[in-house]
Design an enzyme around this catalytic site. Structure first.
Site, PDB file in Angstrom:
ATOM      1  N   ASN A  46     -63.678 -79.094 -27.087  1.00 54.88           N
ATOM      2  CA  ASN A  46     -65.032 -78.891 -26.389  1.00 54.88           C
ATOM      3  C   ASN A  46     -65.235 -77.493 -26.927  1.00 54.88           C
ATOM      4  O   ASN A  46     -64.458 -76.620 -27.128  1.00 54.88           O
ATOM      5  CB  ASN A  46     -64.978 -79.029 -24.945  1.00 54.88           C
ATOM      6  N   ARG A  60     -63.720 -86.608 -26.080  1.00 53.68           N
ATOM      7  CA  ARG A  60     -62.795 -86.300 -27.065  1.00 53.68           C
ATOM      8  C   ARG A  60     -61.638 -87.640 -26.964  1.00 53.68           C
ATOM      9  O   ARG A  60     -61.113 -87.441 -28.231  1.00 53.68           O
ATOM     10  CB  ARG A  60     -62.106 -84.857 -26.332  1.00 53.68           C
TER      11      ARG A  60
END
Length: 161
Positions: free
Chosen positions: A104, A86
């Protein structure tokens, strides 16, 4: 003696105890001195350059009249959690001047949405499907809801939790 420095008057509300940098002509000379920023009032040539219009203007994708804007959602599967995927996705999106988000999922994948210049979106799609973060292992990248847009609806690219 050095000539007096011609300074602009202090802005309203700025007292004499402020932390303004002294003029280069008023500093004592030393042998080993780091390069100093010279106030514009001491160099009229630079003052004229500072007032000149910029030669290059970056058109931000949020208001880019020349390029077409597009948006899409994505889901990346594989070893993409616990490997700073990320964070690297956000860094790449910011480098490409894209807007959107990434997060996520409980299933172990990473999902998100990106908006921006169509060419940059295509470059980000390649990065998400082939490159990723250094420690990631991408098995599959799916891009959905691909569409042209008039303007970006996100201010920046953020990591959601």
């Amino acid at each position: 003696t050095a000539p007096a420095c011609r300074r602009a008057p202090r802005p309203a509300g700025q007292d004499r105890g402020s932390t303004r940098e002294p003029c280069a002509r008023q500093r004592p000379a030393t042998k080993e001195r780091a390069p100093q920023r010279v106030p514009l009032c001491c160099l009229p040539q630079l003052a004229a350059l500072a007032l000149a219009p910029p030669l290059f203007v970056h058109l931000h994708p949020q208001s880019n009249p020349m390029g077409s804007l597009s948006a899409c959602r994505f889901e990346v599967s594989g070893r993409v959690q616990g490997v700073f995927f990320r964070k690297h996705t956000q860094a790449m999106a910011q480098q490409l001047h894209l807007h959107g988000w990434v997060m996520n999922t409980p299933q172990g994948s990473v999902v998100g949405e990106m908006q921006g210049d169509s060419v940059q979106v295509e470059e980000m799609k390649h990065w998400l499907s082939k490159v990723g973060s250094p420690k990631s292992s991408i098995e599959r990248a799916v891009f959905t809801e691909e569409r042209p847009i008039e303007a970006c609806t996100f201010q920046d690219f953020e990591v959601r939790r």
